[in-house]
Design a protein around this motif. Structure first.
Motif, PDB file in Angstrom:
ATOM      1  N   VAL A 186       0.847  -1.193   0.000  1.00 15.04           N
ATOM      2  CA  VAL A 186       0.000   0.000   0.000  1.00 15.04           C
ATOM      3  C   VAL A 186       0.878   1.236   0.000  1.00 15.04           C
ATOM      4  N   ASP A 187       0.546   2.181  -0.871  1.00 16.43           N
ATOM      5  CA  ASP A 187       1.246   3.463  -0.891  1.00 16.43           C
ATOM      6  C   ASP A 187       0.775   4.287   0.310  1.00 16.43           C
ATOM      7  N   PRO A 188       1.647   4.571   1.295  1.00 13.58           N
ATOM      8  CA  PRO A 188       1.199   5.272   2.513  1.00 13.58           C
ATOM      9  C   PRO A 188       0.708   6.683   2.259  1.00 13.58           C
ATOM     10  N   SER A 189       1.149   7.324   1.193  1.00 12.80           N
ATOM     11  CA  SER A 189       0.732   8.701   0.942  1.00 12.80           C
ATOM     12  C   SER A 189      -0.684   8.791   0.382  1.00 12.80           C
ATOM     13  N   SER A 190      -1.137   7.750  -0.331  1.00 11.60           N
ATOM     14  CA  SER A 190      -2.471   7.777  -0.928  1.00 11.60           C
ATOM     15  C   SER A 190      -3.403   6.722  -0.349  1.00 11.60           C
ATOM     16  N   GLY A 191      -2.860   5.718   0.340  1.00 12.87           N
ATOM     17  CA  GLY A 191      -3.678   4.637   0.881  1.00 12.87           C
ATOM     18  C   GLY A 191      -4.150   3.655  -0.156  1.00 12.87           C
ATOM     19  N   LYS A 192      -3.534   3.655  -1.357  1.00 14.58           N
ATOM     20  CA  LYS A 192      -3.992   2.792  -2.452  1.00 14.58           C
ATOM     21  C   LYS A 192      -3.040   1.621  -2.665  1.00 14.58           C
ATOM     22  N   VAL A 193      -3.594   0.552  -3.233  1.00 10.92           N
ATOM     23  CA  VAL A 193      -2.806  -0.652  -3.516  1.00 10.92           C
ATOM     24  C   VAL A 193      -1.682  -0.284  -4.488  1.00 10.92           C
ATOM     25  N   ALA A 194      -0.486  -0.800  -4.224  1.00 10.21           N
ATOM     26  CA  ALA A 194       0.677  -0.424  -5.024  1.00 10.21           C
ATOM     27  C   ALA A 194       1.602  -1.616  -5.209  1.00 10.21           C
ATOM     28  N   VAL A 195       2.529  -1.476  -6.174  1.00 12.79           N
ATOM     29  CA  VAL A 195       3.557  -2.484  -6.424  1.00 12.79           C
ATOM     30  C   VAL A 195       4.909  -1.889  -6.027  1.00 12.79           C
ATOM     31  N   TYR A 196       5.689  -2.673  -5.288  1.00 13.78           N
ATOM     32  CA  TYR A 196       7.014  -2.256  -4.847  1.00 13.78           C
ATOM     33  C   TYR A 196       8.076  -3.177  -5.445  1.00 13.78           C
ATOM     34  N   GLN A 197       9.236  -2.603  -5.717  1.00 15.65           N
ATOM     35  CA  GLN A 197      10.397  -3.395  -6.140  1.00 15.65           C
ATOM     36  C   GLN A 197      11.328  -3.544  -4.952  1.00 15.65           C
ATOM     37  N   GLY A 198      11.852  -4.756  -4.747  1.00 13.34           N
ATOM     38  CA  GLY A 198      12.753  -5.017  -3.638  1.00 13.34           C
ATOM     39  C   GLY A 198      12.138  -6.018  -2.679  1.00 13.34           C
ATOM     40  N   ILE A 199      12.596  -5.994  -1.437  1.00 11.81           N
ATOM     41  CA  ILE A 199      12.064  -6.887  -0.413  1.00 11.81           C
ATOM     42  C   ILE A 199      11.462  -6.041   0.697  1.00 11.81           C
ATOM     43  N   PRO A 200      10.379  -6.522   1.335  1.00 11.67           N
ATOM     44  CA  PRO A 200       9.630  -5.701   2.293  1.00 11.67           C
ATOM     45  C   PRO A 200      10.313  -5.595   3.643  1.00 11.67           C
ATOM     46  N   TYR A 201      11.383  -4.805   3.694  1.00  8.16           N
ATOM     47  CA  TYR A 201      12.090  -4.645   4.966  1.00  8.16           C
ATOM     48  C   TYR A 201      12.619  -3.230   5.093  1.00  8.16           C
ATOM     49  N   ASP A 202      12.395  -2.642   6.257  1.00  7.87           N
ATOM     50  CA  ASP A 202      12.853  -1.288   6.569  1.00  7.87           C
ATOM     51  C   ASP A 202      13.920  -1.402   7.645  1.00  7.87           C
ATOM     52  N   LEU A 203      15.147  -0.989   7.327  1.00 14.02           N
ATOM     53  CA  LEU A 203      16.246  -1.103   8.276  1.00 14.02           C
ATOM     54  C   LEU A 203      16.255   0.020   9.296  1.00 14.02           C
ATOM     55  N   GLY A 204      15.376   1.007   9.122  1.00 14.38           N
ATOM     56  CA  GLY A 204      15.376   2.162  10.016  1.00 14.38           C
ATOM     57  C   GLY A 204      16.371   3.207   9.548  1.00 14.38           C
ATOM     58  N   GLY A 205      16.238   4.394  10.093  1.00 15.91           N
ATOM     59  CA  GLY A 205      17.136   5.472   9.715  1.00 15.91           C
ATOM     60  C   GLY A 205      16.980   5.897   8.269  1.00 15.91           C
ATOM     61  N   GLY A 206      15.806   5.651   7.686  1.00 12.79           N
ATOM     62  CA  GLY A 206      15.574   6.034   6.299  1.00 12.79           C
ATOM     63  C   GLY A 206      16.096   5.047   5.273  1.00 12.79           C
TER      64      GLY A 206
END
Length: 432
Positions: free
Chosen positions: A364-384
């Motif tokens: 989900v795109d957090p800015s619009s709340g709509k279903v979205a496609v992402y490239q990569g793996i779903p992990y946030d290491l923190g610190g941006g």
């Protein structure tokens, strides 16, 4: 009870240009709202929500009044979202508190939060209506993983997502000295509950508290809008109540606080979280503090003194009875181990780079709340540092999908670019 003081702090954060949060603060009613659906629509949704709260329903109990008013806010947001193409897909969270004569009633939709600060303990009163919260309850995700999950901002309930909305309501018996904290996820997503508790413990002034919390969220990245509303309560005409022989109502809500010995334990199903803060140092011997009778208020967990540990650890044995350290192997072996570690790290890095280029997932795109496609793996290491990037946004608001379909769609299975885009395209064909 009466409100003796309250304070508000709100900030757009360090990343977003506009503040899509809104708040309501007219005693005895207080609320925060976090808009979604893009800068224009999100800002509009949260403001429609708090404006509707100003029309508080007069009939019924405090819980019923709040629930009816929140449903009115839901209709107002939904009407605007369906009548204005620019506002399509917009929505808002809301967390509200209504202070009554002896208690505080709450109404809650979304992932903003309500906290209670009482006798040195911070207790979370609300449950997040979010995707990661559902996974945590189901045992599919650990709480510490949820804090860094890339879809942690995806909510499963929101005002305006449908013509009907489920509203969580509850009532908490209040006590003198209670502080109610309402806040959006721009605070709790970047400042943990221990830090919030410490801020409340170190400051009596509510303006200082809310501004310090906003500053802490910005210092941690400030990737979202931040709003905090703090409300301090006191007994209204306590002496008159005592003269009439009225007793203070004990708080029997399952809040996860540490119980006084001899009293009933909270239910294990309770999802509230209590954060204890160290008690103040004892008074001098020549001025002993008065002994206070046992009540049902929480007992802070004492922290270990300097140099003290909670677990006894045996001393490390470095020799075989002589006290001499064990001799290490030769330099050649150390170099071999180092080379093997470097080679392993290079292999992992190479595999990660290949995975980041090939892998895609649906989110989900957090800015619009709509279903979205992402490239990569779903992990946030923190610190941006994120191991994924947004490549496609659909027209389907995630909050409008049934819960079962959201669970299947957002399981973060890794796919090829073609597979992920095809899945979203089929969704757009089947959804109105």
């Amino acid at each position: 009870m009466r409100v003796v003081d309250y304070a508000i702090a709100t900030h757009a954060g360090r990343v977003r240009r506009k503040n899509e949060d809104a708040y309501f603060a007219e005693p005895p009613l207080f609320a925060v709202a976090d808009g979604m659906g893009g800068a224009l629509a999100g800002e509009l949704a949260s403001r429609i929500a708090v404006q509707a709260l100003g029309e508080l329903v007069e009939e019924g109990s405090d819980e019923e009044r709040l629930a009816s008013t929140v449903r009115l806010a839901n209709r107002r947001v939904a009407e605007r979202a369906t009548s204005d193409p620019r506002a399509s897909g917009m929505g808002s969270t809301v967390t509200a508190a209504l202070v009554g004569p002896r208690s505080v009633a709450f109404a809650h939709v979304g992932d903003s939060r309500a906290y209670l600060w009482r006798a040195g303990a911070l207790t979370r009163l609300s449950d997040d209506h979010s995707l990661v919260a559902e996974w945590v309850k189901a045992g599919a995700l650990a709480p510490e993983e949820a804090a860094l999950h890339p879809q942690r901002s995806v909510i499963t309930r929101a005002l305006g997502a449908d013509w009907q909305v489920d509203v969580d309501t509850w009532t908490m018996p209040a006590r003198a000295g209670d502080v109610i904290l309402l806040c959006t996820d721009g605070l709790t997503g970047f400042v943990d509950e221990a830090a919030i508790a410490s801020t409340l413990a170190e400051n009596d002034d509510l303006d200082t508290v809310v501004n310090a919390l906003v500053d802490a969220a910005n210092a941690a990245g400030g990737e979202d809008n931040i709003t905090a509303v703090a409300v301090s309560l006191e007994v209204d005409d306590e002496a008159a109540a005592a003269a009439r022989g009225e007793a203070v109502v004990a708080d029997d809500r399952e809040t996860g606080e540490i119980a006084v010995p001899g009293e009933s334990e909270p239910s294990p199903e309770s999802t509230a979280v209590a954060v204890a803060v160290a008690a103040p140092p004892p008074a001098a011997e020549d001025a002993p503090a008065p002994v206070e009778p046992l009540t049902s208020r929480p007992v802070p967990v004492p922290l270990p003194r300097s140099g003290e540990t909670l677990i006894s650890v045996p001393p490390v044995v470095t020799g075989f009875g002589s006290g001499a350290p064990v001799r290490r192997r030769g330099r050649a072996r150390r170099l071999g181990v180092f080379a093997a570690v470097v080679a392993l790290m290079l292999c992992v890095l190479w595999a990660a780079l290949i995975g980041l280029r090939w892998s895609h997932f649906v989110g989900v795109d957090p800015s619009s709340g709509k279903v979205a496609v992402y490239q990569g793996i779903p992990y946030d290491l923190g610190g941006g540092i994120k191991l994924f990037s947004l490549v496609h946004v659909s027209r389907i608001p995630a909050a409008t999908l049934p819960a079962a379909r959201r669970k299947r769609l957002f399981d973060h299975s890794l796919r090829s670019s073609e597979s992920a885009r095809s899945l979203v395209a089929k969704l757009e064909q089947t959804e109105p």
